[in-house]
Design a protein around this motif. Sequence first.
Motif, PDB file in Angstrom:
ATOM      1  N   PRO A 363       0.808  -1.226   0.000  1.00 46.65           N
ATOM      2  CA  PRO A 363       0.000   0.000   0.000  1.00 46.65           C
ATOM      3  C   PRO A 363       0.838   1.271   0.000  1.00 46.65           C
ATOM      4  N   LEU A 364       2.151   1.153   0.160  1.00 47.24           N
ATOM      5  CA  LEU A 364       3.016   2.328   0.255  1.00 47.24           C
ATOM      6  C   LEU A 364       3.189   3.043  -1.085  1.00 47.24           C
ATOM      7  N   VAL A 365       2.976   2.325  -2.187  1.00 48.82           N
ATOM      8  CA  VAL A 365       3.157   2.908  -3.518  1.00 48.82           C
ATOM      9  C   VAL A 365       1.840   2.823  -4.288  1.00 48.82           C
ATOM     10  N   PRO A 366       1.267   3.960  -4.683  1.00 41.97           N
ATOM     11  CA  PRO A 366      -0.019   3.933  -5.403  1.00 41.97           C
ATOM     12  C   PRO A 366       0.137   3.424  -6.825  1.00 41.97           C
ATOM     13  N   LYS A 367      -0.952   2.959  -7.406  1.00 37.86           N
ATOM     14  CA  LYS A 367      -0.956   2.504  -8.798  1.00 37.86           C
ATOM     15  C   LYS A 367      -0.927   3.702  -9.740  1.00 37.86           C
ATOM     16  N   ILE A 368      -0.423   3.475 -10.941  1.00 40.75           N
ATOM     17  CA  ILE A 368      -0.336   4.528 -11.947  1.00 40.75           C
ATOM     18  C   ILE A 368      -1.311   4.206 -13.070  1.00 40.75           C
ATOM     19  N   PHE A 369      -2.443   4.901 -13.092  1.00 39.52           N
ATOM     20  CA  PHE A 369      -3.488   4.661 -14.092  1.00 39.52           C
ATOM     21  C   PHE A 369      -3.836   3.179 -14.201  1.00 39.52           C
ATOM     22  N   GLY A 370      -3.997   2.552 -13.054  1.00 42.18           N
ATOM     23  CA  GLY A 370      -4.440   1.168 -12.995  1.00 42.18           C
ATOM     24  C   GLY A 370      -3.339   0.132 -13.004  1.00 42.18           C
ATOM     25  N   LYS A 371      -2.098   0.539 -13.222  1.00 41.61           N
ATOM     26  CA  LYS A 371      -0.977  -0.396 -13.230  1.00 41.61           C
ATOM     27  C   LYS A 371      -0.118  -0.210 -11.984  1.00 41.61           C
ATOM     28  N   GLY A 372       0.419  -1.313 -11.465  1.00 37.73           N
ATOM     29  CA  GLY A 372       1.374  -1.221 -10.378  1.00 37.73           C
ATOM     30  C   GLY A 372       2.612  -0.473 -10.842  1.00 37.73           C
ATOM     31  N   PHE A 373       3.365   0.091  -9.913  1.00 37.45           N
ATOM     32  CA  PHE A 373       4.508   0.928 -10.285  1.00 37.45           C
ATOM     33  C   PHE A 373       5.492   0.174 -11.165  1.00 37.45           C
ATOM     34  N   LEU A 374       5.867  -1.041 -10.765  1.00 32.67           N
ATOM     35  CA  LEU A 374       6.842  -1.812 -11.540  1.00 32.67           C
ATOM     36  C   LEU A 374       6.307  -2.095 -12.940  1.00 32.67           C
ATOM     37  N   ASP A 375       5.057  -2.512 -13.039  1.00 34.54           N
ATOM     38  CA  ASP A 375       4.469  -2.807 -14.347  1.00 34.54           C
ATOM     39  C   ASP A 375       4.370  -1.561 -15.210  1.00 34.54           C
ATOM     40  N   ALA A 376       4.046  -0.421 -14.601  1.00 33.05           N
ATOM     41  CA  ALA A 376       3.900   0.827 -15.348  1.00 33.05           C
ATOM     42  C   ALA A 376       5.235   1.285 -15.916  1.00 33.05           C
ATOM     43  N   VAL A 377       6.268   1.241 -15.098  1.00 31.64           N
ATOM     44  CA  VAL A 377       7.599   1.642 -15.562  1.00 31.64           C
ATOM     45  C   VAL A 377       8.091   0.708 -16.656  1.00 31.64           C
ATOM     46  N   ASP A 378       7.874  -0.579 -16.468  1.00 30.06           N
ATOM     47  CA  ASP A 378       8.278  -1.567 -17.463  1.00 30.06           C
ATOM     48  C   ASP A 378       7.560  -1.319 -18.785  1.00 30.06           C
ATOM     49  N   PHE A 379       6.280  -0.981 -18.714  1.00 29.23           N
ATOM     50  CA  PHE A 379       5.490  -0.732 -19.922  1.00 29.23           C
ATOM     51  C   PHE A 379       6.037   0.469 -20.692  1.00 29.23           C
ATOM     52  N   VAL A 380       6.306   1.564 -20.002  1.00 25.99           N
ATOM     53  CA  VAL A 380       6.784   2.791 -20.656  1.00 25.99           C
ATOM     54  C   VAL A 380       8.122   2.550 -21.352  1.00 25.99           C
ATOM     55  N   ILE A 381       9.031   1.882 -20.665  1.00 24.73           N
ATOM     56  CA  ILE A 381      10.359   1.663 -21.235  1.00 24.73           C
ATOM     57  C   ILE A 381      10.305   0.669 -22.392  1.00 24.73           C
ATOM     58  N   ASN A 382       9.675  -0.478 -22.177  1.00 21.88           N
ATOM     59  CA  ASN A 382       9.684  -1.550 -23.178  1.00 21.88           C
ATOM     60  C   ASN A 382       8.779  -1.281 -24.372  1.00 21.88           C
ATOM     61  N   ASN A 383       7.650  -0.617 -24.141  1.00 24.99           N
ATOM     62  CA  ASN A 383       6.681  -0.427 -25.219  1.00 24.99           C
ATOM     63  C   ASN A 383       6.816   0.912 -25.927  1.00 24.99           C
ATOM     64  N   TRP A 384       7.438   1.883 -25.288  1.00 22.59           N
ATOM     65  CA  TRP A 384       7.568   3.203 -25.894  1.00 22.59           C
ATOM     66  C   TRP A 384       9.025   3.600 -26.146  1.00 22.59           C
ATOM     67  N   LEU A 385       9.800   3.724 -25.080  1.00 24.20           N
ATOM     68  CA  LEU A 385      11.137   4.309 -25.222  1.00 24.20           C
ATOM     69  C   LEU A 385      12.080   3.423 -26.040  1.00 24.20           C
ATOM     70  N   MET A 386      12.118   2.128 -25.759  1.00 26.04           N
ATOM     71  CA  MET A 386      13.065   1.251 -26.455  1.00 26.04           C
ATOM     72  C   MET A 386      12.775   1.120 -27.949  1.00 26.04           C
ATOM     73  N   PRO A 387      11.520   0.931 -28.376  1.00 29.02           N
ATOM     74  CA  PRO A 387      11.269   0.898 -29.828  1.00 29.02           C
ATOM     75  C   PRO A 387      11.656   2.199 -30.525  1.00 29.02           C
ATOM     76  N   VAL A 388      11.365   3.327 -29.887  1.00 30.56           N
ATOM     77  CA  VAL A 388      11.731   4.621 -30.469  1.00 30.56           C
ATOM     78  C   VAL A 388      13.253   4.726 -30.608  1.00 30.56           C
TER      79      VAL A 388
END
Length: 445
Positions: A363-388
């Motif tokens: 409970p110490l870390v809130p979700k980011i638009f429905g995703k857990g922090f680790l999953d959200a960060v992983d999504f941004v890097i793997n699905n957006w930043l790395m392909p670009v």
Amino acid sequence: MGEKREQWGSRFGFLMAAAGSAIGLGNIWRFPYVTGKFGGAAFLAFYLLIVFTVGISITIAEWAIGRAGKSDSVGSFRRLGGGFWTIVGWFGFISALVILSYYSVIAGWIIYYVKFAFSGLIGSIQTSASEDVFFMALIKSPKLCIALHLINMLLVVGITIKGISSGIEKICKILMPGLFVILLVLVARSLTLAGSIEGVKFYLIPDFSKLGIDGMLAAAGQAFFSLSLAMGIAITYGSYLGKDEKITGLARTVVELDTLVAFLAGLVIFPACIATGIVPNAGAGLTFITLPRVFTQMPFGKVFELAFFLLFFIAAITSAIALFEVVVAYGIDQLKMNRKVSSIVMGIVVFALGTPSALAETPLVPKIFGKGFLDAVDFVINNWLMPVTAIFICIFVGWFWSKGAKDEVTNEGKIPFKLYPVWLFICRFVAPILLTVLLISGGKW
């Protein structure tokens, strides 16, 4: 306080380190799962096509950039292109920094499993209560997750601080052959289980009806991410290569080793799961919940459970070291620190950045638009930043630095590169188009 640039001590050492950087957690659990999901051998065939065309082409491109630039990701792009291209180098640095911050957390979980595999407690806990009790108790314990994250980072810093030949190369020359030995033992055990042949059929008999467009995109994505591209790793490791090394031959060998591990992992997981009547699932659930239950149902299961998690730890630690070297090299090349200072400072930075991921299921870390922090960060890097990042790497090598890239790959014309026109065509057209499709299809939150 800048230091003279280090080099790999031997070709074998570089191959082991480069293979270790590519062979990671995705090879062990994700590749077998998506292969089975999208038609077994049908998926495998398309995956091999992508990895030995687009994957190897980008690997060669990144190594060429690194060896020519003789610097970290940021410095190499600044030296060879400057201006906007320096930003592309920053993308690689940021990807490595952020990925390692949560990768270290997952590696910490593996350390915990290795410890309990020695005592044989995992299997007994899994079968005496609900199947996920052990894993859920782990990820919901803040102090434990932080401590494991810290232990992993101390290991990574301790290895990296010793340098390229005395640290990274030395440990990879020990761990990577060990990984293959353990993997082959597990394959032998899995294939000799009663009923394992059904798992082999499930894995290797093609079902083209399951492949489809989604399967092709999944194969392309797996090929791209499996080789650890666009994270600054290949550029950084390439910067330590001697000028007499043949980049194309080294790239082929590393790609072959990476693919072999992924393939063999499937021969461990599918026959074992199906022989014991357990359906494999994806992600952390496969590794941390399903497989421990599989091991409890086979003779000498505790021994093979320990072997598997040791295998998993080797894959995790070698990849973590590679990611950390990207960050450490930036401190050495751009901030003019010596290796010891850079390793310690960057280790503290990575540990701090990884703390929210370590606490993501609490409970110490809130979700980011429905995703857990680790999953959200992983999504941004793997699905957006790395392909670009990968798209711009291909454009840079294919259009803006093609003459320099050719000179680097051929060692100023001393080494023949008969497939240069094909490689250039892939970098200019095939790879950017494919990566753009991946970006669009995978970029939906």
